[in-house]
Enzyme design. Sequence first.
Site, PDB file in Angstrom:
ATOM      1  N   ASP A 143      -4.266  -0.961   3.573  1.00  0.00           N
ATOM      2  CA  ASP A 143      -3.884  -1.012   4.984  1.00  0.00           C
ATOM      3  C   ASP A 143      -3.955  -2.437   5.501  1.00  0.00           C
ATOM      4  OD1 ASP A 143      -3.123  -0.256   7.465  1.00  0.00           O
ATOM      5  OD2 ASP A 143      -4.818   1.070   7.873  1.00  0.00           O
ATOM      6  N   LYS A 159     -10.744  -0.066  19.314  1.00  0.00           N
ATOM      7  CA  LYS A 159      -9.776  -0.273  18.242  1.00  0.00           C
ATOM      8  C   LYS A 159      -8.342   0.033  18.675  1.00  0.00           C
ATOM      9  CE  LYS A 159      -8.393   1.288  13.655  1.00  0.00           C
ATOM     10  NZ  LYS A 159      -8.704   2.137  12.485  1.00  0.00           N
ATOM     11  N   ASP A 178       2.572  -0.186   8.111  1.00  0.00           N
ATOM     12  CA  ASP A 178       1.886  -1.329   7.511  1.00  0.00           C
ATOM     13  C   ASP A 178       0.832  -0.909   6.503  1.00  0.00           C
ATOM     14  OD1 ASP A 178       0.184  -0.196   9.333  1.00  0.00           O
ATOM     15  OD2 ASP A 178      -0.622  -2.088  10.069  1.00  0.00           O
TER      16      ASP A 178
END
Length: 1071
Positions: free
Chosen positions: A798, A867, A1026
């Site tokens: 990741d 986050k 991603d």
Amino acid sequence: MLLHVCFLLYHNASIFSLPFFFPVLEARIQQLQSDIVLDVQHAKVQLVNASKSGRGASSGKSPKNVSGWRTELLKVGQTGKGGGKDASAYKSRWMEKLIQEKTTKTKKLNLKLGIEDKPVKSRKGKLMLPGTTQKNILTKAGKKTASTSKKSKTLKNQEPTAIQADTMAGAPVAAATVPIRKAKGKGKASKEPAPEFSEARDQELAELERKTEAKAQELAEVEKLEWKLNQWAMSASPELVQDNSEARMYEGVQLSVHCYLEACVFCGDIDRAQRLLLTHHRMISRRNLLNIGLYNVMMRVWAKKGSLNQIGRMFILVEEAGLKPNLTSYCAALECMGRTPNFDPNNVDICHCQSLSNLPPSGESLHILAKELGNRVHNKFCIRMKSHNQMVDKLSHIYNEYAELLAKDSKDFDVLPRERWWKLEAEHSSGPSLLGDNTQWPHTVVVELGTYLVDLMVKHMKVNSDILNPANDRKFIPVLYHMYTFRSNKQVGFIKPHPILTQMQQDAMETTLTFDSYVMPMLCPPVPWTSAKFGAYLLTPTKMMRTVVGANQHEILLEKCQDADLHAVLDSLNQLGNAAWRINQPLLDIIISIFNDKGNEKLDIPPPNSEAPKILRYSQQDLATYSSAEKAHLKRELVKAKKKCSEMHSLRMDALYKLSIANHMRDEVFWFPHNMDFRGRTYPCPPYFNHLGSDVTRAILVFAEGKPLGPGGLKWLKIHLVNLTGLKKRSSLAGRLEYANTIMDDILDSADNPLNGKKWWQNADEPWQALACCMEIANAVRSPDPTHFISHFPVHQDGSCNGLQHYAALGRDVIGATSVNLIPCEVPQDVYSGVAQQVEEFRVRDSEKGLKIAQVLEGFISRKVVKQTVMTVVYGVTRYGGRLQIEKRLKEVDDFPKEYVWDASHYLVQQVFSSLKEMFTGTREIQDWLTESARLIAKSGNTVEWVTPLGLPIIQPYHRTRTPTVCVWVHFLCEQLLFSVHRKPDTVKQKNAFPPNFIHSLDSTHMMLTALYCYSAGLTFVSVHDCFWTHALTVDTMNKVCREQFVALHSQPILQELSNFLLQKYCSGLS
């Protein structure tokens, strides 16, 4: 019927020509000879040419009074017995014709004799109307009647024509005339001497008297025949001769149209017959003249051809005309179904049944339901057209050879799937094009079609009211109800099922979910994308670029592109779609067992509706005892309970779909075809079950192709497991591997006893993926040689806040690049933890100043709280959206006081934005430049466009919208018809969306480059934006390719090239 055809042709001489007429007669005669099985008697019929004059027969001295020619069809002979069904159907028409012929003969005779044109009495005392044409009746032996005058000149170029015809017994055929051609010259009146001096005049009068007697005898015979026919008709079918003035008024026109239709049909000119019927049907004044028999003529034609669509159209026309189908109509429909080889009655209502079974008890928006039905019909139509155009056969041959090439174990990765397909297509160049007709139905057409189908369901789908309770009165009640509700202060149509239907579905012993094929994973490799219009599914039409409803600018840009400019994009999509998958069966069985056992919210397995909070009901008497504040509190609790029940039902159904599809595919190898959105981000086409789903979905998916772990594969499995737990984020890879070795007992216990052991795996951030990884590690370490263990498990790599990585690379921001691991470090950096640490410093400073909310937040600021907001700031999230994200995270913390949630989220979002501004100075400057550029472009009336480094054109589909009222069948549906090319852009959306969309396009470009080079290296590669997946054996190779392509991408002057493109596109015309 032959007489009727002749009569029609006589009165419509301008419509038919003689060459057309005789083949009609011959075709009809042949049909009679082959079809009629009743007792018949053959009679010879002869066509004879005779003179035609406007004033009657010419005298001997006026031979030039002939103004035209005519052919008369005559019949004599004995009539047989019987009559049959066909004869009885037309006996009233024969009688009307005979009466008309008789009165016409009388009028013609009176004109010749110089008698006044007035009604006269026949021998039987009946009044006879004057006026008809002269008939020459031939005997059966073919004897001709004498001419009216011996002095009359013979007609030149006249050849009598005889034909054979089978006529039904008892049905006499009267004569009718058809003009053939006119004689040359004009008639001239001749001088006549005085009667007393002309001996010739006396002879002529004597001749006329003899003819008068012959005519009188002829009329008597006609009357006798008419009387016999009348008696026969009354005895055979009295109802056909009842007095019906309106029917008699229209009978002649109906007869003419009927004859015209049959004449066209027997000549094979079906199109002309169809046009005639439609012409009369479309005109209201003519439609009233049609009867069901005329529609049945065309129904029988389409039945013989097996055209069920045309039969259905005829039934619609009959309904529009206000008529009722008769037995002949339904027989034609049944005959057509029998002639249709592939007719399946179940396909007629499959769309309706699927939508009905998927309808939730709370109902569904009419717009959503209509769009779903309309799209399903459109897909079926496209597939049917491909089959009709014989494209399916050609596609089958090419695809079979393509699949054989893919199945070969070859190490040659120089030939791309697109190139293989092109080569095979060139070898099969003959036949129809594989592109076919890709015309897309407008969105309004799809919605109106779907709404019409919904209307049919509401009107005609009914059930007995006593089906569940026999005590109720039996009556038909609708299965669906159309109602209205308000959403965002807008009235929205809603379709809700009847409680009886809901209860029947819930009480069913077995429930079967039905899905369309295009929402399921493919059981064969996808068709490679060779252009923007062809690829993915074999038959279902699929767009390469997903667009917002109504947007078409993307299609225009793609059409302008050269094929070579899109090759890299197409090849990357093919690489992602060619990854084969299978189901992790042991893990699926565990998840299904928990799902059937009331679920588990902690493990992301939604509980059933029976576990939902009870919705309390209060009577008016109970509410009278409460105060206003208490009533308001009860109302809020009621709304909260209803919302919770609705959310639980949605989550339960979503999990049911995913697990049902997975269980259906448990023994299969399958593929996910891919396409992209307008920014270039790729997505699997099947919407319900794919690797972009939740933790549960990802955990039960493994690669179909297995590869040995090799020397470093087991290490990457252990590191991947630690990453899934969310622990050791600030530890190095060696530290994570060491931690994994220390907890091997917990890993093995989780693999052996997932539900009854220590349950260590349940504390991970991604518990189900962690459990799947524990099982893979246990199988590997227990194998004789872990390096040779065949692993199907995908290992993830990741990105570290990928958006900030691109911003840091674009701005050459060293500080920002360090925080997102773009610069080598001994310990991996975690930007989320860094932001959380800096926010904590801000909180301590404000707490010392006495700020109450800063003191309340002590000990609650964590990486998890900030986050999501940090990750989405670079993608355009606003402070309001960030506050909602933090509020949601704080509500998940059990110990945090709920009364301070709003104040705490408002405070934290300000600190997060301030922290990012200090940490990423270059990021804010680039964002500001992109935002200002988009604002100026949109303000000038243009939409923002750019081209990615891989050559993919991108345009932002944000325009000012209007909300017209679309007239539909159920109600007036207010729907936003979006994004016309000529509409002005939305300035606010254009400028706010440009920075995140531009970063998304760079992110997708990097992923596509990585996919292409991984294919060249022989790797199995899959991405979730991603997050890149591959086998444990090839993780090191994938990481190397990923880093190399990121450096190669940002080695280009991306911002400079973007500036040049914008200047050339939007400023080249300025002086």
